[in-house]
Design an enzyme around this catalytic site. Structure first.
Site, PDB file in Angstrom:
ATOM      1  N   GLU A  87     -24.262  -7.915 -23.597  1.00  0.00           N
ATOM      2  CA  GLU A  87     -23.506  -7.188 -24.604  1.00  0.00           C
ATOM      3  C   GLU A  87     -23.649  -7.716 -26.029  1.00  0.00           C
ATOM      4  O   GLU A  87     -23.551  -6.950 -26.984  1.00  0.00           O
ATOM      5  CB  GLU A  87     -22.011  -7.210 -24.212  1.00  0.00           C
ATOM      6  N   SER A 454      30.182   4.597  18.837  1.00  0.00           N
ATOM      7  CA  SER A 454      30.709   3.432  19.555  1.00  0.00           C
ATOM      8  C   SER A 454      30.148   2.110  19.067  1.00  0.00           C
ATOM      9  O   SER A 454      30.680   1.046  19.399  1.00  0.00           O
ATOM     10  CB  SER A 454      30.416   3.582  21.060  1.00  0.00           C
TER      11      SER A 454
END
Length: 777
Positions: A87, A454
């Site tokens: 780059e 229950s």
């Protein structure tokens, strides 16, 4: 001659001056509207937050961009050299803009325009930082001028190392990876310190066109671009000629990052995500790189979700076949229509189309182009012939059994949840809120408000034991008619099976889940006590003060109820569910900690000494340790002799209670060992009856049993710890009196010291109170 030279000089100077003025004017014009670059000094790129299991394994992450930030001094030279060669080879010498590079690009672009080739750029790494952080991707002279100005300014404000650090952590490198560290894992499953030059060169080849040069998409093009970078590395003297020859001839070997995310933790992780986003905000969670430690035990989680799925499938099989997912009569592009039916890979089901139907088998083709057959024995649960349930072109779920043999599968119509907790700390070790997170994100463990039926009764009995009752107190089991208030119908509670058993011990009432006995106890205790007690335990928030609450008519969640059951194991203390242990920021600072216990004098205890650390907690004592142990003993009885006796053959020390609501709409089983509290819920998302005989013992308990069978070994299910000030006596389970020497049936009953002097050998004939309770005092 002199005059001509003078005129030329004047013109040159004039044009030069005009040029300088023009350049300054342009710079001045563009400089006024440039974004502020100074924040880059302290800028940290967006980093994902990671979720870890209890043993430190990565479970998931929360991110907008897949990135791992690494400081400059942790980035290898091979990476830096490769990116500079690809780059910006003059990075360390230019002031932000590379004049030579710009001139070279201008010259080359003249010929590129003539030959209709793509134009070259001349952006330095500093210019790319300016573009990526401060500008847009707009292709224009306007942006290039701004980019150049910002590059000069950035170079004056930041060091070269800081600029490179920003660049290498910010750039997009394809495959969803941002930054070199994430890309290294994406393409090679390696840390950047482990990369060779050929691998580093491949990463450096990607910024130019991440999608085009992605090696997963085009390996040859990626290799071509990589070799260009390697050539640049050779020219810049970073590698030798011999190394270059070796690298360019080397095949690209990719190894996709191992997917460590656990899809079976999706319900758990989603609850964590919503919680931390609500507490800390979206940006902090998705961009600040938090480390979130959780109690998840991946082994238990896997067993829990498998047990839940098996239980739901087994229930669904009892209800028969409902039909195919889709029907494609043309047998054409059926695979384009099935995305909506995909399930988690761990479910291990395939989508398939019916190709041919015979009397004893079906030919299928799976979505993965596998051909197989379904034999008649693999649909025996349907109890119908093939041609009665399927047609050619039907799309169905199948599971591979062996080679080319498949079984027909069906997505359960009902759903459920499972929770596994440490009852001493509240840490949630495993949790699942449904059969498939992909099909429904609704969490039945934490979001579904349902009646516990229950399964709530143990808290009525615990409150009774706190208020003078004993396990052998006799309660009348007989018909009961109650007024509910003005303009309301009378309430006539009934036992399951609609039978009555006369005076029975408190223990018997809970072991056999007797509704009428429970309501009579609730009458005696009073609604205010019951409501207050349930709120203290965190089961309900604001329940209605109706006697039906004693039978579990109010609504709660599986997680809350399981947490409340933990009090029976831990000695009557309130623990709150913990799904996050600790949160640390990206620098390791703790910003949230759920550990509430303290280690007393731990810093003064040597590992060589005989002293042991003492752990103290500040958990609220809801009821006494003696009551907690009495309840544990009674719930053990429910496993040995009562509604949960299907667990008896596991030969483990277990305690628990079933729960079934009116019409068998919601079914539960909450149970525990000496180390784990486990809750299971099964029901329809749009409440409806599960079936006449589908009780908690038939639908929820088998899921609990499967989990315990696969997750708990004998050594981990030790006898429950007996509380202090407890005495045990041999009594008759029917009468509740001290057993005679010739008694055929006896049990060892648990009493508190303060009760024992008044509990045995008393004449009960005159102890009837309000025709409800016969107490031994």
């Amino acid at each position: 001659m002199y005059r001509i030279i003078k005129n030329i000089l004047i013109l040159t100077l004039s044009f030069g001056l005009i040029g300088v003025i023009a350049v300054l004017a342009v710079l001045w014009a563009f400089s006024n509207n440039l974004p502020d670059y100074k924040f880059l000094k302290n800028y940290k790129p967006s980093v994902s937050s990671k979720v870890y299991s209890g043993d430190g394994e990565l479970v998931n992450d929360f991110s907008t961009e897949k990135r791992i930030f690494v400081p400059y001094n942790a980035i290898s030279e091979k990476i830096i050299n490769s990116f500079l060669s690809a780059e910006d080879k003059n990075f360390y010498s230019h002031p932000g803009v590379d004049a030579k590079g710009v001139l070279r690009a201008i010259v080359n672009n003249i010929s590129n325009i003539a030959s209709s080739k793509r134009l070259e750029g001349a952006s330095t790494i500093t210019q790319q930082v300016a573009k990526n952080f401060l500008l847009t991707n707009e292709v224009s002279l306007n942006r290039k001028i701004k980019e150049a100005i910002l590059a000069f300014r950035i170079e004056r404000a930041l060091s070269k190392e800081r600029i490179l650090e920003l660049y290498l952590n910010q750039i997009y490198l394809g495959g969803g990876a941002y930054g070199v560290a994430s890309a290294s894992l994406e393409y090679f499953d390696k840390s950047i310190s482990e990369l060779n030059y050929d691998e580093a060169a491949l990463l450096a080849a990607l910024p130019k066109a991440p999608s085009r040069y992605n090696p997963y998409k085009n390996i040859e093009l990626a290799k071509f671009r990589r070799n260009l970078v390697l050539k640049n590395l050779l020219e810049n003297n970073y590698i030798s000629k011999i190394e270059y020859e070796r690298f360019v001839n080397k095949k690209i070997i990719l190894k996709k990052r191992k997917k460590t995310f656990r899809e079976d933790t999706s319900y758990y992780v989603e609850d964590i995500r919503k919680d931390v986003v609500e507490q800390l905000g979206f940006d902090k969670v998705y961009k600040n790189g938090l480390n979130i430690s959780t109690p998840i035990d991946l082994k238990l989680q896997k067993i829990a979700i498998r047990s839940l799925r098996e239980g739901l499938v087994n229930y669904d099989k009892r209800k028969g076949w409902r039909g195919p997912l889709l029907r494609d009569k043309k047998l054409g592009n059926w695979k384009d229509k099935i995305d909506q039916f995909r399930l988690e890979k761990s479910i291990n089901w395939d989508l398939a189309i019916i190709k041919k139907i015979d009397k004893f088998s079906i030919d299928i083709e799976t979505e993965n182009n596998l051909n197989g057959i379904i034999k008649y024995e693999n649909i025996s649960w349907i109890k119908k012939e093939f041609n009665e349930i399927l047609k050619v072109g039907d799309i169905v779920y199948v599971e591979n059994i062996n080679s080319s043999i498949f079984a027909l599968k069906q997505l359960p119509e009902v759903n459920g949840g499972i929770v596994v907790m440490d009852p001493f700390t509240g840490r949630v070790l495993a949790l699942s809120g449904g059969f498939s997170f992909k099909k429904s994100e609704f969490n039945r463990a934490t979001q579904a408000l349902r009646q516990p039926g229950s399964a709530f009764k143990p808290f009525i009995y615990a409150l009774a034991l706190e208020n003078g009752y004993t396990p052998s107190t006799l309660i009348l089991d007989a018909p009961l008619v109650l007024e509910q208030g003005y303009d309301l119908k009378v309430w006539k509670p009934e036992n399951y099976g609609k039978k009555f058993y006369g005076p029975s011990t408190l223990r018997m009432g809970l072991e056999k889940s007797r509704n009428l006995m429970t309501v009579r106890i609730a009458q005696e205790l009073g609604l205010k006590k019951i409501v207050s007690f349930s709120k203290q335990l965190g089961i309900y928030e604001n329940p209605s003060e109706l006697l039906s609450i004693s039978l579990g008519s109010a609504e709660t969640t599986l997680l809350k109820l399981t947490s409340a059951y933990s009090s029976f194991v831990n000695g009557g203390k309130l623990v709150k569910p913990i799904m996050i242990d600790r949160i640390q920021d990206s620098e390791g600072n703790t910003i949230f900690n759920n550990e509430k216990r303290k280690c007393v004098n731990c810093d003064q205890i040597s590992f060589l000494s005989k002293n042991y650390p003492k752990i103290e907690d500040e958990f609220l004592q809801i009821f006494s340790p003696q009551t907690a142990y009495q309840m544990t003993s009674i719930l053990e009885g429910a496993v040995q002799n009562g509604t949960a006796k299907k667990l008896k053959n596991l030969n483990l020390d277990l305690a628990g209670k079933t729960g079934t609501t009116n019409g068998n709409t919601d079914t539960w089983f909450i149970g525990f060992t000496s180390k784990l509290a486990i809750g299971v819920y099964v029901g329809a998302d749009n409440p409806k009856s599960l079936g006449r005989y589908e009780t908690g013992a038939k639908t929820a308990l088998p899921i609990f049993k499967s989990f315990v069978k696969n997750a708990v070994i004998k050594e981990d299910a030790r006898p429950f710890k007996v509380a202090d000030n407890i005495l045990m006596k041999v009594i008759d389970p029917i009468t509740g009196k001290k057993a005679n020497s010739g008694s055929k049936s006896t049990i060892i009953e648990v009493y508190k010291n303060i009760q024992i002097d008044n509990v045995l050998n008393k004449d009960i004939s005159n102890r009837l109170k309000n025709n409800n309770i016969l107490k031994f005092y």
